[in-house]
Motif scaffolding. Structure first.
Motif, PDB file in Angstrom:
ATOM      1  N   THR A  90      26.217 -27.883  -6.482  1.00 30.35           N
ATOM      2  CA  THR A  90      25.399 -28.074  -5.289  1.00 30.35           C
ATOM      3  C   THR A  90      26.112 -29.101  -4.418  1.00 30.35           C
ATOM      4  OG1 THR A  90      24.074 -29.889  -6.195  1.00 30.35           O
ATOM      5  CG2 THR A  90      23.279 -27.649  -6.607  1.00 30.35           C
ATOM      6  N   GLU A  91      25.809 -29.128  -3.155  1.00 37.44           N
ATOM      7  CA  GLU A  91      26.488 -30.034  -2.239  1.00 37.44           C
ATOM      8  C   GLU A  91      26.274 -31.485  -2.652  1.00 37.44           C
ATOM      9  OE1 GLU A  91      26.924 -30.935   2.569  1.00 37.44           O
ATOM     10  OE2 GLU A  91      25.361 -29.589   1.831  1.00 37.44           O
ATOM     11  N   ASN A  92      27.345 -32.189  -2.901  1.00 35.75           N
ATOM     12  CA  ASN A  92      27.335 -33.593  -3.324  1.00 35.75           C
ATOM     13  C   ASN A  92      26.708 -33.821  -4.700  1.00 35.75           C
ATOM     14  OD1 ASN A  92      28.578 -34.523  -0.958  1.00 35.75           O
ATOM     15  ND2 ASN A  92      26.619 -34.743   0.099  1.00 35.75           N
ATOM     16  N   GLY A  93      26.374 -32.730  -5.419  1.00 36.48           N
ATOM     17  CA  GLY A  93      25.713 -32.882  -6.716  1.00 36.48           C
ATOM     18  C   GLY A  93      26.595 -33.482  -7.783  1.00 36.48           C
ATOM     19  N   CYS A  94      27.906 -33.375  -7.610  1.00 35.40           N
ATOM     20  CA  CYS A  94      28.844 -33.954  -8.575  1.00 35.40           C
ATOM     21  C   CYS A  94      29.442 -35.270  -8.089  1.00 35.40           C
ATOM     22  CB  CYS A  94      29.979 -32.974  -8.874  1.00 35.40           C
ATOM     23  SG  CYS A  94      29.470 -31.476  -9.731  1.00 35.40           S
ATOM     24  N   ASP A  95      29.230 -35.611  -6.840  1.00 38.86           N
ATOM     25  CA  ASP A  95      29.870 -36.788  -6.248  1.00 38.86           C
ATOM     26  C   ASP A  95      29.019 -38.039  -6.439  1.00 38.86           C
ATOM     27  OD1 ASP A  95      31.837 -35.079  -5.331  1.00 38.86           O
ATOM     28  OD2 ASP A  95      30.900 -34.826  -3.366  1.00 38.86           O
ATOM     29  N   THR A  96      29.685 -39.175  -6.541  1.00 42.75           N
ATOM     30  CA  THR A  96      28.984 -40.454  -6.556  1.00 42.75           C
ATOM     31  C   THR A  96      28.888 -40.968  -5.128  1.00 42.75           C
ATOM     32  OG1 THR A  96      29.765 -41.000  -8.776  1.00 42.75           O
ATOM     33  CG2 THR A  96      28.998 -42.828  -7.413  1.00 42.75           C
ATOM     34  N   ILE A  97      27.671 -41.249  -4.711  1.00 42.80           N
ATOM     35  CA  ILE A  97      27.394 -41.717  -3.355  1.00 42.80           C
ATOM     36  C   ILE A  97      26.927 -43.169  -3.417  1.00 42.80           C
ATOM     37  CG2 ILE A  97      25.961 -41.361  -1.304  1.00 42.80           C
ATOM     38  CD1 ILE A  97      25.812 -38.396  -2.138  1.00 42.80           C
ATOM     39  N   CYS A  98      27.490 -44.008  -2.605  1.00 38.91           N
ATOM     40  CA  CYS A  98      27.090 -45.413  -2.587  1.00 38.91           C
ATOM     41  C   CYS A  98      25.600 -45.527  -2.250  1.00 38.91           C
ATOM     42  CB  CYS A  98      27.907 -46.190  -1.564  1.00 38.91           C
ATOM     43  SG  CYS A  98      27.380 -47.919  -1.390  1.00 38.91           S
ATOM     44  N   PRO A  99      24.816 -46.192  -3.080  1.00 40.45           N
ATOM     45  CA  PRO A  99      23.377 -46.289  -2.813  1.00 40.45           C
ATOM     46  C   PRO A  99      23.034 -47.163  -1.610  1.00 40.45           C
ATOM     47  CG  PRO A  99      23.975 -47.609  -4.723  1.00 40.45           C
ATOM     48  CD  PRO A  99      25.193 -46.838  -4.352  1.00 40.45           C
ATOM     49  N   LYS A 100      24.013 -47.928  -1.114  1.00 45.14           N
ATOM     50  CA  LYS A 100      23.747 -48.796   0.029  1.00 45.14           C
ATOM     51  C   LYS A 100      24.158 -48.161   1.350  1.00 45.14           C
ATOM     52  CE  LYS A 100      24.596 -53.445   1.857  1.00 45.14           C
ATOM     53  NZ  LYS A 100      25.274 -54.757   1.632  1.00 45.14           N
ATOM     54  N   THR A 137      16.279 -39.014  -6.758  1.00 49.11           N
ATOM     55  CA  THR A 137      16.949 -40.089  -6.014  1.00 49.11           C
ATOM     56  C   THR A 137      15.954 -41.022  -5.317  1.00 49.11           C
ATOM     57  OG1 THR A 137      17.205 -38.653  -4.061  1.00 49.11           O
ATOM     58  CG2 THR A 137      19.049 -38.739  -5.633  1.00 49.11           C
ATOM     59  N   GLU A 138      14.682 -40.674  -5.301  1.00 46.47           N
ATOM     60  CA  GLU A 138      13.666 -41.584  -4.774  1.00 46.47           C
ATOM     61  C   GLU A 138      13.487 -42.788  -5.704  1.00 46.47           C
ATOM     62  OE1 GLU A 138      12.006 -41.296  -1.811  1.00 46.47           O
ATOM     63  OE2 GLU A 138      13.411 -39.642  -1.434  1.00 46.47           O
ATOM     64  N   TYR A 139      13.905 -42.625  -6.970  1.00 45.04           N
ATOM     65  CA  TYR A 139      13.744 -43.679  -7.968  1.00 45.04           C
ATOM     66  C   TYR A 139      15.072 -44.197  -8.514  1.00 45.04           C
ATOM     67  CZ  TYR A 139       9.027 -41.713  -8.013  1.00 45.04           C
ATOM     68  OH  TYR A 139       7.786 -41.257  -7.643  1.00 45.04           O
ATOM     69  N   LEU A 140      16.100 -43.335  -8.516  1.00 48.64           N
ATOM     70  CA  LEU A 140      17.359 -43.668  -9.155  1.00 48.64           C
ATOM     71  C   LEU A 140      18.515 -43.623  -8.156  1.00 48.64           C
ATOM     72  CD1 LEU A 140      16.904 -41.528 -12.391  1.00 48.64           C
ATOM     73  CD2 LEU A 140      16.559 -43.997 -12.163  1.00 48.64           C
ATOM     74  N   LYS A 141      19.515 -44.466  -8.367  1.00 49.33           N
ATOM     75  CA  LYS A 141      20.635 -44.563  -7.438  1.00 49.33           C
ATOM     76  C   LYS A 141      21.670 -43.456  -7.632  1.00 49.33           C
ATOM     77  CE  LYS A 141      20.312 -49.600  -6.959  1.00 49.33           C
ATOM     78  NZ  LYS A 141      20.982 -50.901  -7.229  1.00 49.33           N
ATOM     79  N   TYR A 142      21.789 -42.950  -8.872  1.00 51.18           N
ATOM     80  CA  TYR A 142      22.846 -41.983  -9.167  1.00 51.18           C
ATOM     81  C   TYR A 142      22.262 -40.786  -9.923  1.00 51.18           C
ATOM     82  CZ  TYR A 142      25.288 -46.444  -8.525  1.00 51.18           C
ATOM     83  OH  TYR A 142      25.712 -47.658  -8.041  1.00 51.18           O
ATOM     84  N   VAL A 143      22.145 -39.670  -9.238  1.00 47.24           N
ATOM     85  CA  VAL A 143      21.599 -38.457  -9.850  1.00 47.24           C
ATOM     86  C   VAL A 143      22.558 -37.301  -9.574  1.00 47.24           C
ATOM     87  CG1 VAL A 143      19.611 -36.926 -10.069  1.00 47.24           C
ATOM     88  CG2 VAL A 143      19.267 -39.324  -9.404  1.00 47.24           C
ATOM     89  N   TYR A 144      22.883 -36.540 -10.631  1.00 55.37           N
ATOM     90  CA  TYR A 144      23.907 -35.504 -10.536  1.00 55.37           C
ATOM     91  C   TYR A 144      23.379 -34.153 -11.020  1.00 55.37           C
ATOM     92  CZ  TYR A 144      26.864 -39.652 -10.229  1.00 55.37           C
ATOM     93  OH  TYR A 144      27.410 -40.851  -9.852  1.00 55.37           O
ATOM     94  N   THR A 145      23.970 -33.087 -10.481  1.00 54.21           N
ATOM     95  CA  THR A 145      23.717 -31.753 -11.019  1.00 54.21           C
ATOM     96  C   THR A 145      24.829 -31.449 -12.018  1.00 54.21           C
ATOM     97  OG1 THR A 145      24.917 -30.783  -9.145  1.00 54.21           O
ATOM     98  CG2 THR A 145      22.534 -30.921  -8.966  1.00 54.21           C
TER      99      THR A 145
END
Length: 331
Positions: free
Chosen positions: A286-296, A273-281
């Motif tokens: 894992t906590e929030n690993g499946c959720d889409t989080i607003c990058p802003k 996530t240091e390089y990409l806006k959307y990273v999933y497990t």
């Protein structure tokens, strides 16, 4: 059912395949490396045909940003043009399709249409490597497109550019499995090379919606250096809004390395996530690993569990909280 192949040339009694970078030279009566193509009477013949159909959540492909919450009819056959010693689906990928009852292209297309009432958006070519029955996919994908349905590839990306460009005319979305960002890994564990896969990624991004998957194998590609290198390459060459799925390896086929623990996958997710806006497990929780989080604004804008989408807050491609644009295709 046999089908004469595209992209081949005759070399005396042998034939040479031009579908994938292996460019197999196949003697009479023998198969190419993928197991789905045979030299019959000095002609290149496609043996691989679809053998399975299932209606899956689109998230299972995995595609998280392409019509989330919908279903897609999925089909595949046997065989693969990679020989990954860690293959997670080896019972299909490392078998030949000879003598197996197949499903016709008309049956597949008709099923896709009938299932529209069950929220089906089209057809995914998956389960094994789609490129080994390229000619069949090329034929079916045109029919699916004519019906205003969607075509999806779940692929290892080991396909030459000429057939890829031809197929991309009908493909809407792709999940591309980049096994590693190191060529030495591909050569040792997949019997292939990395460069054609990266070319596939760049070319397909031009016209199809693209998401990337990386299978995390302890001691082989689970270092911070590896994930940083992969994520940086994706950001630079495909865009930092390209979704990346990190899946946990489990011991299968020829590899007995213990499975990747959830904490490793989560650590690498945070690194990416240091390089990409959307990273999933991918296949572990894992906590929030499946959720889409607003990058802003960092709010959760799509909730998922391991079965698929549970709540989508995105409105007209934007975050409902801060109106930031989200790289997503919705109905």
């Amino acid at each position: 059912m046999f089908m004469e192949r595209m992209f081949w040339k005759k070399k005396e009694d042998n034939i040479q395949c031009g579908i994938c970078p292996h460019r197999c030279v196949i003697p009479p009566g023998k198969y190419g490396l993928c197991g789905g193509r045979v030299n019959e009477s000095s002609k290149a013949v496609l043996l691989a045909q679809p053998v399975t159909l299932a209606l899956d959540p689109i998230e299972k492909k995995p595609l998280y940003h392409f019509y989330p919450g919908t279903n897609i009819l999925s089909t595949g056959t046997y065989g693969c043009n990679l020989k990954c010693s860690f293959c997670q689906n080896w019972t299909l990928s490392q078998s030949k399709a000879e003598g197996i009852s197949h499903i016709t292209s008309d049956e597949i297309v008709n099923a896709a249409v009938k299932l529209v009432c069950q929220n089906n958006i089209g057809l995914a070519y998956t389960y094994n490597e789609p490129s080994i029955w390229f000619e069949g996919i090329y034929k079916i994908a045109q029919k699916i497109k004519e019906l205003n349905l969607k075509n999806v590839l779940v692929t290892n990306g080991y396909l030459n550019l000429k057939p890829l460009k031809l197929l991309l005319k009908f493909i809407d979305a792709i999940n591309l499995d980049i096994k590693s960002i190191d060529d030495s890994f591909y050569k040792k564990y997949c019997k292939a090379s990395l460069k054609p896969v990266l070319k596939y990624a760049v070319e397909s991004k031009k016209s199809a919606f693209l998401e990337i998957t990386n299978l995390i194998i302890p001691t082989l590609n689970d270092t911070d250096r590896h994930i940083q290198k992969l994520a940086k390459w994706i950001a630079v060459n495909l865009g930092d809004d390209t979704p990346l799925h990190l899946s946990a390896y489990f011991p299968k086929y020829e590899m007995e390395i213990p499975p990747a623990p959830p904490e490793t996958i989560e650590r690498l997710r945070l690194q990416a996530t240091e390089y990409l806006k959307y990273v999933y497990t991918g296949n572990i929780h894992t906590e929030n690993g499946c959720d889409t989080i607003c990058p802003k604004c960092s709010e959760v804008i799509i909730k998922r569990n391991r079965m698929g989408l549970t709540k989508n807050f995105v409105k007209e491609g934007k975050c409902p909280y801060c109106s930031a644009p989200i790289n997503i295709i919705t109905r």
